[in-house]
Every structure is written in C-alpha cells, then in structure tokens.
Design a protein around this motif. Structure first.
Motif, PDB file in Angstrom:
ATOM      1  N   ALA A  61      44.686  27.009  47.315  1.00  0.00           N
ATOM      2  CA  ALA A  61      43.272  27.300  47.145  1.00  0.00           C
ATOM      3  C   ALA A  61      43.015  28.230  48.161  1.00  0.00           C
ATOM      4  O   ALA A  61      42.096  29.315  48.170  1.00  0.00           O
ATOM      5  CB  ALA A  61      42.420  25.943  47.093  1.00  0.00           C
ATOM      6  N   ALA A  62      43.371  27.997  49.439  1.00  0.00           N
ATOM      7  CA  ALA A  62      43.057  28.496  50.752  1.00  0.00           C
ATOM      8  C   ALA A  62      43.845  30.036  50.660  1.00  0.00           C
ATOM      9  O   ALA A  62      43.040  31.055  50.746  1.00  0.00           O
ATOM     10  CB  ALA A  62      43.786  28.118  52.051  1.00  0.00           C
ATOM     11  N   GLN A  63      44.803  30.046  49.930  1.00  0.00           N
ATOM     12  CA  GLN A  63      45.644  31.437  49.523  1.00  0.00           C
ATOM     13  C   GLN A  63      44.808  32.260  48.675  1.00  0.00           C
ATOM     14  O   GLN A  63      44.568  33.614  48.792  1.00  0.00           O
ATOM     15  CB  GLN A  63      46.960  31.239  49.202  1.00  0.00           C
ATOM     16  N   TRP A  64      44.231  31.522  47.612  1.00  0.00           N
ATOM     17  CA  TRP A  64      43.515  32.107  46.457  1.00  0.00           C
ATOM     18  C   TRP A  64      42.292  32.820  47.272  1.00  0.00           C
ATOM     19  O   TRP A  64      41.949  33.924  46.969  1.00  0.00           O
ATOM     20  CB  TRP A  64      43.086  31.387  45.545  1.00  0.00           C
ATOM     21  N   ARG A  65      41.381  32.088  47.987  1.00  0.00           N
ATOM     22  CA  ARG A  65      40.080  32.607  48.595  1.00  0.00           C
ATOM     23  C   ARG A  65      40.380  33.834  49.490  1.00  0.00           C
ATOM     24  O   ARG A  65      39.633  34.473  49.679  1.00  0.00           O
ATOM     25  CB  ARG A  65      39.493  31.382  48.916  1.00  0.00           C
ATOM     26  N   ALA A  66      41.758  33.830  50.219  1.00  0.00           N
ATOM     27  CA  ALA A  66      41.638  34.808  51.125  1.00  0.00           C
ATOM     28  C   ALA A  66      42.321  35.879  50.524  1.00  0.00           C
ATOM     29  O   ALA A  66      42.302  37.220  50.972  1.00  0.00           O
ATOM     30  CB  ALA A  66      42.944  34.300  52.083  1.00  0.00           C
ATOM     31  N   GLY A  67      42.564  36.055  49.001  1.00  0.00           N
ATOM     32  CA  GLY A  67      43.035  37.225  48.390  1.00  0.00           C
ATOM     33  C   GLY A  67      41.997  38.010  47.680  1.00  0.00           C
ATOM     34  O   GLY A  67      40.532  37.637  47.695  1.00  0.00           O
ATOM     35  N   TYR A  68      42.567  39.125  47.038  1.00  0.00           N
ATOM     36  CA  TYR A  68      41.583  39.914  46.136  1.00  0.00           C
ATOM     37  C   TYR A  68      41.782  39.706  44.801  1.00  0.00           C
ATOM     38  O   TYR A  68      43.034  39.972  44.151  1.00  0.00           O
ATOM     39  CB  TYR A  68      41.756  41.399  46.544  1.00  0.00           C
ATOM     40  N   HIS A  69      40.964  38.925  44.135  1.00  0.00           N
ATOM     41  CA  HIS A  69      41.246  38.714  42.728  1.00  0.00           C
ATOM     42  C   HIS A  69      40.068  38.948  41.752  1.00  0.00           C
ATOM     43  O   HIS A  69      38.816  38.092  41.797  1.00  0.00           O
ATOM     44  CB  HIS A  69      41.615  36.929  42.631  1.00  0.00           C
ATOM     45  N   PRO A  70      39.894  39.974  40.984  1.00  0.00           N
ATOM     46  CA  PRO A  70      38.954  40.674  40.474  1.00  0.00           C
ATOM     47  C   PRO A  70      38.638  39.587  39.166  1.00  0.00           C
ATOM     48  O   PRO A  70      39.817  38.844  38.626  1.00  0.00           O
ATOM     49  CB  PRO A  70      39.585  41.856  39.661  1.00  0.00           C
ATOM     50  N   VAL A  71      37.449  39.456  39.038  1.00  0.00           N
ATOM     51  CA  VAL A  71      36.779  38.571  37.594  1.00  0.00           C
ATOM     52  C   VAL A  71      36.013  39.548  36.900  1.00  0.00           C
ATOM     53  O   VAL A  71      35.231  38.889  36.138  1.00  0.00           O
ATOM     54  CB  VAL A  71      36.056  37.230  37.975  1.00  0.00           C
ATOM     55  N   ALA A  72      36.214  40.667  36.720  1.00  0.00           N
ATOM     56  CA  ALA A  72      35.288  41.760  36.293  1.00  0.00           C
ATOM     57  C   ALA A  72      35.995  42.933  35.899  1.00  0.00           C
ATOM     58  O   ALA A  72      37.069  43.065  36.692  1.00  0.00           O
ATOM     59  CB  ALA A  72      34.020  42.063  36.771  1.00  0.00           C
ATOM     60  N   PRO A  73      35.890  43.975  35.139  1.00  0.00           N
ATOM     61  CA  PRO A  73      36.623  45.084  34.982  1.00  0.00           C
ATOM     62  C   PRO A  73      36.834  45.941  36.239  1.00  0.00           C
ATOM     63  O   PRO A  73      35.744  46.012  36.996  1.00  0.00           O
ATOM     64  CB  PRO A  73      35.710  45.984  33.997  1.00  0.00           C
ATOM     65  N   VAL A  74      38.000  46.334  36.262  1.00  0.00           N
ATOM     66  CA  VAL A  74      38.312  47.427  37.567  1.00  0.00           C
ATOM     67  C   VAL A  74      38.482  48.772  36.953  1.00  0.00           C
ATOM     68  O   VAL A  74      38.729  49.496  37.807  1.00  0.00           O
ATOM     69  CB  VAL A  74      39.610  46.760  38.312  1.00  0.00           C
ATOM     70  N   VAL A  75      37.972  49.054  35.673  1.00  0.00           N
ATOM     71  CA  VAL A  75      37.816  50.386  35.226  1.00  0.00           C
ATOM     72  C   VAL A  75      36.496  50.314  35.106  1.00  0.00           C
ATOM     73  O   VAL A  75      35.943  49.566  34.029  1.00  0.00           O
ATOM     74  CB  VAL A  75      38.821  50.613  34.169  1.00  0.00           C
TER      75      VAL A  75
END
Length: 304
Positions: A61-75
């Motif tokens: 969970a800590a690694q997840w929150r430290a990363g860049y994880h889009p939850v919307a379009p990146v185009v």
C-alpha cells in the motif's frame, strides 16, 4: 491509459483507484440501469475483509501511494473533442499522418507533481513512441494530420489526486488546441500481499472485474466493468470500505451454472461509496490486486 497502449486497447476495456476516510463500512454497488441488487454472500464478505486486512498498512500500500497510477485518461483530445465522425473514426482506428519533426528526449526524465504536494521523477517516453501508439493503422480511411509536436504538460487524475504530468502535445490540422498524451508511463504495480482466488470459485460468489472506467468528481462513486453472460440476471458489485482501501466484490446473479461464457459480455456498474475515495487503494476482491484503470470503449475527451 498507458502511453504504450495500442489501438486495440483504446477500443476495449481496462481499471484502478484509491481514497481516504476513517472506520469501516460497506456500500452496495448498483448497475447503471438502476436495479436493486442482493446483499453480498458471507463468502465474498469474508474474502473482502481478508483482502483489506492484507493491504491496509502494508508495504504494498505504501509503494502504491508513492507511485504514479492514473485513474483517468492519459490521452486528452483537443478542447471540445473531435469535430466530426471522420475525425473520430480516424482516432478510433489509429489512422494518422505525420507532417512535422518529432522532438528528441532520449535519456531525459520528467517530473510528476501532485497538486496536494509531493512529486516523482519518471523516465520520459520518446515522442516517436508516443506518436506510434496513436498511429497504429496504415490502411485506408480518414486520417488526422499532426503538424507540430512539442513537450508540455497535462493534468491527470491519479490514485493520489490530480497531478501535473509531462505530456507530448500533438497539434492536429484544423484544431486550435493540441491532442495531449502523457510522456511518462505509470509506476509498476506492487506485488499484492494476498494471493488471487482460483478459477474454481463460483461466479455467484466472486468473479474478477474488468477494470475501472470512472471516478466521480466528488469521489463518492466508482464505475467498473463487471462480466456476465446472456443467460443470467447480470453482475453485482459491492464495496467494503476501510481507512486504507475500497475492496470491490463482483458476482453474477440469476444462474446456478455461472455465466454463459460463450456469450460473455461486460457491463458498467456504478458503486456508490460512503466517503470519497481519496487516496485509498481500490482493490478487486477476486484478484487481491488494485483494480486497473481501463478506458471503455475508448478515450473520453478531456481537458487539462
């Protein structure tokens, strides 16, 4: 969407997410058609609790929150979207023409900066690679013409909230604003602290999700793709909310034999939450992993 996704990925499915709050509570998922769904089975509730306990406060969970994880379009399409059916078809089929040099960014890095604070350095995706994910079809048909390419930025919703992300800006002939595509790829998804379930689990108890397609602006609902067949009553998705996670449990109703897999289909189901998602990790009870973000059936026009 990842910047390395293909035309096929743009036309099909994919899902992920997070949120903040306190205490534990369960929220029921309701299909967009508005039907009333039954409560989750004891087995699915037990699995959801075990997934939440494994993730909450974990290293993953800590690694997840430290990363860049889009939850919307990146185009993101030009402001106002594409102007006509021909251009929309060209985009959907990945049919482009390039009439401009592509900048070089070999070996360079870009910084993802969150509006709520914090930043992360990620390798830049080359402009040529980003363009080739858009231009995936050399066949006949209407085309979108790129007349300029430059490095800029865009705003992307992530599991940590909105972030300013490096982006390649592609000017399209006939448009006043550019098409934008993120110039950095998402961070690697951490290894889950809980093993996935096996294929022998009945689908009326639990089934894997197809992906996350939307997070409401206020964070109080998420829309996911759930699978079912033509001979059942459709999918049900329920949520277990804790301080650190939102665990989604999907199942199929109206059949004792499972879905008709010869006619398997995806249905969008909106799950209402008791609190905004915030920076909580959105998890699939079946896989024990974050729900991946998927555009379905294709990119939605967006603005930075």
């Amino acid at each position: 969407m990842r910047t390395d996704m293909t035309r096929t990925a743009r036309l099909l499915l994919v899902l992920v997410l997070s949120a903040a709050g306190a205490g534990a509570a369960a929220g029921c998922g309701t299909a967009e058609a508005g039907r009333t769904d039954p409560a989750p089975s004891p087995r699915s509730k037990d699995r959801a609790h075990r997934v939440a306990e494994a993730w909450d406060g974990s290293r993953a969970a800590a690694q997840w929150r430290a990363g860049y994880h889009p939850v919307a379009p990146v185009v993101q399409l030009p402001a106002g979207g594409l102007r006509d059916d021909a251009d929309r078809r060209a985009y959907a089929t990945g049919t482009f023409d390039l009439k401009a040099p592509l900048p070089s960014a070999r070996g360079k890095s870009g910084r993802v900066t969150w509006k709520e604070g914090g930043s992360l350095t990620r390798p830049l995706v080359a402009a040529e690679q980003a363009y080739r994910t858009l231009d995936s079809n050399s066949g006949p048909g209407p085309r979108l013409t790129v007349t300029k390419a430059e490095l800029g930025d865009m705003t992307v919703l992530t599991g940590r909230g909105p972030a300013i992300v490096p982006a390649w800006l592609f000017t399209l002939e006939g448009y006043a604003t550019p098409l934008k595509t993120a110039a950095v790829n998402p961070s690697e998804v951490p290894k889950s602290p809980v093993a996935p379930l096996g294929p022998d689990v009945p689908t009326d108890v639990l089934a894997p999700l197809g992906g996350l397609t939307k997070v409401a602006e206020d964070g109080r609902s998420v829309t996911v793709v759930a699978h079912h067949g033509s001979c059942d009553d459709g999918p049900v998705v329920t949520a277990l909310e804790t301080r650190g996670s939102v665990v989604l449990s999907a199942s199929v109703t109206g059949t004792d034999d499972g879905p008709c897999t010869s006619d398997l289909r995806g249905e969008k189901v909106t799950v209402k939450l008791d609190r905004p998602v915030g920076d909580r990790v959105v998890l699939d009870a079946f896989t024990g992993r974050p729900v991946p973000y998927n555009e379905w059936p294709g990119p939605t026009p967006g603005r930075s």
